[in-house]
Design an enzyme around this catalytic site. Sequence first.
Site, PDB file in Angstrom:
ATOM      1  N   GLN A 198       2.118   8.951   2.311  1.00  0.00           N
ATOM      2  CA  GLN A 198       2.846   8.381   3.446  1.00  0.00           C
ATOM      3  C   GLN A 198       1.967   8.340   4.692  1.00  0.00           C
ATOM      4  O   GLN A 198       2.352   7.742   5.687  1.00  0.00           O
ATOM      5  CB  GLN A 198       4.089   9.220   3.741  1.00  0.00           C
ATOM      6  CG  GLN A 198       5.071   9.303   2.588  1.00  0.00           C
ATOM      7  CD  GLN A 198       6.233  10.222   2.903  1.00  0.00           C
ATOM      8  OE1 GLN A 198       7.105   9.884   3.692  1.00  0.00           O
ATOM      9  NE2 GLN A 198       6.246  11.399   2.293  1.00  0.00           N
ATOM     10  N   HIS A 214       2.297   3.348   3.857  1.00  0.00           N
ATOM     11  CA  HIS A 214       2.484   2.898   5.234  1.00  0.00           C
ATOM     12  C   HIS A 214       1.218   2.303   5.836  1.00  0.00           C
ATOM     13  O   HIS A 214       1.067   2.270   7.058  1.00  0.00           O
ATOM     14  CB  HIS A 214       2.994   4.070   6.091  1.00  0.00           C
ATOM     15  CG  HIS A 214       4.299   4.601   5.616  1.00  0.00           C
ATOM     16  ND1 HIS A 214       4.640   5.943   5.667  1.00  0.00           N
ATOM     17  CD2 HIS A 214       5.369   3.976   5.047  1.00  0.00           C
ATOM     18  CE1 HIS A 214       5.857   6.112   5.154  1.00  0.00           C
ATOM     19  NE2 HIS A 214       6.307   4.942   4.773  1.00  0.00           N
TER      20      HIS A 214
END
Length: 228
Positions: free
Chosen positions: A87, A105
């Site tokens: 992430q 991300h």
Amino acid sequence: MKKKLVVLTGAGISAESGLKTFRDSDGLWEGYNVYDVATPEAWDRNPALVQQFYNERRKQVLEAVPNAAHLGLVALEDDFEVHVITQNIDDLHERAGSSDVTHLHGVITRSQSDLDPGLTYPIEGWEIKMGSFCELGTQLRPHVVWFGESVPMIHHAAQLCAGADVFILVGTSLAVYPAAGLVDYVPAGVPKYIIDPKIPELGRYKNIIKVEKSATEGVKEVLGLLRA
């Protein structure tokens, strides 16, 4: 044939390399409200501020170094087919030597077209300048998924989790979706090692092995367990 080991990492693994991320408790990231620097609306409203914010974060990332947790995941490649899903927007997994990294991300060390997010480019140094354009003639922005934007790699990540023989989660509170839902794709019978100083209630999952330690200490412990 090596077993497939899938690792999902969050802010906790980068924190031990000195990189700060926002916390849900106050919604601040390095003193900024995340909605002022991490949304498409913020970019439309004040692109220079958003660009400056990520330039400063990029400089921090480039000055940081991988820690023992990053290196421990690389060491697992001796015994497993390791797939890292992160992430985090830093490139510490790659610099540590992980051979397969999926960024949910985006990654701050690349830029992207403001018009077509599929057009990405490496960044020389730490700065994207206002007035730097992509091949379509629009401003370059950080290659980062902002709040309110789709997460294009989530389907690939879900497929990896569904095929896991072993699953490790490091340094994430499982509070941010859709990433938090990836654990649901891991088969019920697969051992799931959860590494975090504060592990949330995970009653609906089976075969959970809790390691309530920091990322560096926890990865070291799990490395020993998997090699025993």
